[in-house]
Design a protein around this motif. Structure first.
Motif, PDB file in Angstrom:
ATOM      1  N   LEU A 111      41.272  37.614  40.194  1.00  0.00           N
ATOM      2  CA  LEU A 111      40.165  38.302  39.534  1.00  0.00           C
ATOM      3  C   LEU A 111      40.164  38.112  38.020  1.00  0.00           C
ATOM      4  O   LEU A 111      39.186  38.445  37.359  1.00  0.00           O
ATOM      5  CB  LEU A 111      40.206  39.799  39.872  1.00  0.00           C
ATOM      6  N   VAL A 112      41.247  37.584  37.470  1.00  0.00           N
ATOM      7  CA  VAL A 112      41.273  37.326  36.032  1.00  0.00           C
ATOM      8  C   VAL A 112      40.264  36.255  35.639  1.00  0.00           C
ATOM      9  O   VAL A 112      39.912  36.102  34.454  1.00  0.00           O
ATOM     10  CB  VAL A 112      42.707  36.923  35.597  1.00  0.00           C
ATOM     11  N   LEU A 113      39.754  35.496  36.628  1.00  0.00           N
ATOM     12  CA  LEU A 113      38.745  34.469  36.348  1.00  0.00           C
ATOM     13  C   LEU A 113      37.384  35.080  35.997  1.00  0.00           C
ATOM     14  O   LEU A 113      36.568  34.433  35.330  1.00  0.00           O
ATOM     15  CB  LEU A 113      38.579  33.545  37.555  1.00  0.00           C
ATOM     16  N   ALA A 114      37.128  36.311  36.439  1.00  0.00           N
ATOM     17  CA  ALA A 114      35.801  36.905  36.230  1.00  0.00           C
ATOM     18  C   ALA A 114      35.455  37.074  34.754  1.00  0.00           C
ATOM     19  O   ALA A 114      34.365  36.665  34.313  1.00  0.00           O
ATOM     20  CB  ALA A 114      35.707  38.225  36.983  1.00  0.00           C
ATOM     21  N   PRO A 115      36.317  37.687  33.923  1.00  0.00           N
ATOM     22  CA  PRO A 115      35.960  37.815  32.499  1.00  0.00           C
ATOM     23  C   PRO A 115      35.757  36.474  31.806  1.00  0.00           C
ATOM     24  O   PRO A 115      34.885  36.341  30.935  1.00  0.00           O
ATOM     25  CB  PRO A 115      37.146  38.580  31.901  1.00  0.00           C
ATOM     26  N   VAL A 116      36.546  35.475  32.190  1.00  0.00           N
ATOM     27  CA  VAL A 116      36.393  34.149  31.574  1.00  0.00           C
ATOM     28  C   VAL A 116      35.036  33.549  31.927  1.00  0.00           C
ATOM     29  O   VAL A 116      34.358  32.960  31.073  1.00  0.00           O
ATOM     30  CB  VAL A 116      37.539  33.225  32.020  1.00  0.00           C
ATOM     31  N   THR A 117      34.624  33.706  33.176  1.00  0.00           N
ATOM     32  CA  THR A 117      33.323  33.176  33.597  1.00  0.00           C
ATOM     33  C   THR A 117      32.185  33.868  32.869  1.00  0.00           C
ATOM     34  O   THR A 117      31.224  33.229  32.432  1.00  0.00           O
ATOM     35  CB  THR A 117      33.160  33.342  35.113  1.00  0.00           C
ATOM     36  N   ILE A 118      32.276  35.186  32.711  1.00  0.00           N
ATOM     37  CA  ILE A 118      31.244  35.926  31.983  1.00  0.00           C
ATOM     38  C   ILE A 118      31.171  35.443  30.541  1.00  0.00           C
ATOM     39  O   ILE A 118      30.085  35.231  29.982  1.00  0.00           O
ATOM     40  CB  ILE A 118      31.521  37.432  32.043  1.00  0.00           C
TER      41      ILE A 118
END
Length: 464
Positions: A111-118
């Protein structure tokens, strides 16, 4: 090309596209998922979790969301710094939960990928690098420092070191890939949106110019009669005032000003002769109108009109649409810009189609650009090893994109090619060896209706 100040303003506007409500809703989903994961892990799988600390971490997100909801309006647009702060908070909160629940052995580490994608989707490159580095640092720390997952029987749930290392590498790779992919897609969407906006503005401008030409022509026609009357009466007054020099001079001044108004209206009326001409015109006249602004720029423009197999001897009447004229004008401008001495415009018509070919004797399209012509913001036509022939000309992508979009809207099919291979010295003929743009319209998409030559009746008064 867009002005640098305009680009900075556009970037600042894009940075404020993120609404606070969007991030708040996403965070509520994350909070709900974290609570469910903690409850299921303890109740169903019998994991021994630091329940107090886990709930404290989730509670911090709940408090932050409640503060955002009650302090700020729902429609608030966040600045880039505010979005960065929220994303860094989410990364820190998730890293603390992973520290309490087994580190990278916890499958929710992805789930750490979510902030990077945003960040890659909505923020600048610098902000994305900052958020990406923070996410990578977080997974690196929890990979080394974390509390092990324990069952009620005291069994430690831990991956083998090789799997932990693979998990760390995969998440790090995912951070880079998702950031690059999301940013590339978003940048292309922004570029396409800006280019389509420029296309609409160009078409609206051309439509206004066309409408203005019709109004000017009508005004010149309607004012001709009263000006002639003024001039006639002034001439009679001047003849009757031969013995009164002062009044005669005033009458002659009126005559001169009437002549001046006539000349002005005559020059203004050249924009259009009548309503029929503004709607349809012979093919050669439409080409001439598109090429006219570039006929005096030091390059020779040669227009060749000829019927093809099965085509009528007389050139067809075509719709004089703003998108056709503006699109052709952009293509001709590009050819004139890069031609050495000459630009050829060949038009051939048959009973089924009209084909147009615009050729210059320049260097042609470089092979690395040829496949991307028609995309917005292709930077340059010359190859990377060639010196700039015109330093003030920074790009041709947007102009060709506008031309291609407008002409395709009118039913044209466009193709781009070279008259010779620019990598092979001496290949091709000496003439017509540069870039070639071919256009083809089905005749029914561009030809004037059969009844277009009917009289339009008396001119109607111009409505205020």
């Amino acid at each position: 090309m867009a002005d640098p100040n305009t680009r900075l303003l556009a970037a600042e506007i894009r940075n404020r596209w993120v609404r606070l409500r969007t991030l708040v809703v996403l965070r509520w989903f994350a909070i709900a998922g974290q609570l469910v994961a903690i409850g299921v892990g303890q109740a169903v799988f019998g994991l021994r979790l630091e329940l107090g600390l886990c709930l404290a971490a989730v509670g911090a997100s709940v408090i932050a969301n409640l503060v955002m909801v009650y302090v700020y309006p729902r429609s608030k647009r966040l600045s880039e710094r505010a979005v960065i702060a929220m994303l860094l908070f989410d990364i820190t909160q998730l890293a603390f939960l992973l520290f309490l629940t087994g580190g990278l052995s916890n499958p929710f580490a992805l789930l750490v990928l979510a902030p990077v994608t945003i960040s890659a989707t909505a923020l600048s490159l610098e902000a994305t690098l900052l958020v990406g580095c923070a996410a990578f640092l977080a997974i690196t720390l929890v990979a080394r420092l974390h509390l092990p997952l324990l069952t009620e029987a005291g069994v430690v749930l831990q991956m083998a070191p090789v799997f932990l290392f693979g998990m760390w590498v995969s998440i790090g790779t995912g951070i880079v890939f998702m950031a690059v992919y999301a940013r590339r897609v978003t940048s292309e969407i922004h570029s396409m949106s800006e280019a389509l906006l420029a296309t609409q503005m160009a078409l609206a401008r051309e439509q206004k110019l066309t409408d203005l030409g019709g109004v000017v022509a009508a005004a010149a026609h309607e004012l001709g009669t009263p000006l002639a009357t003024i001039k006639l009466v002034s001439r009679e007054l001047a003849d009757e005032l031969e013995d009164r020099d002062e009044l005669r001079e005033d009458a002659e001044l009126i005559i001169q000003q009437a002549d001046r108004c006539r000349d002005i209206l005559r020059s203004m009326g050249q924009a259009g002769k009548d309503d029929l001409h503004m709607r349809h015109a012979p093919l050669g006249e439409v080409i001439r109108e598109a090429a006219e602004p570039h006929s005096g720029r030091g390059k020779t423009l040669i227009v060749d009109l000829s019927p093809g197999a099965g085509g009528a001897a007389q050139q067809p009447e075509v719709a004089r649409r703003p998108e056709i004229i503006h699109g052709l004008r952009n293509l001709i401008q590009n050819a004139v810009d890069f031609a050495r001495t000459t630009v050829w415009i060949d038009a051939v018509w048959t009973d089924a189609a009209i084909e147009l070919r615009i050729i210059d004797d320049g260097a042609g399209f470089p092979p690395h650009v040829l496949g991307r012509i028609g995309d917005p913001f292709v930077r340059k036509r010359r190859g990377p090893e060639e010196p700039p022939q015109r330093p003030e000309y920074e790009g041709m992508g947007l102009g060709l994109f506008i031309a291609k979009t407008l002409l395709e809207r009118s039913g044209a099919e466009l193709s781009f090619a070279n008259g010779r291979d620019p990598l092979v010295p001496g290949s091709g003929s000496v003439k017509r060896s540069g870039a070639i743009v071919e256009l083809r319209w089905p005749l029914e998409r561009i030809a004037a209706p059969q009844d277009s030559r009917r009289g339009l009746g008396e001119n109607q008064p111009i409505q205020a």
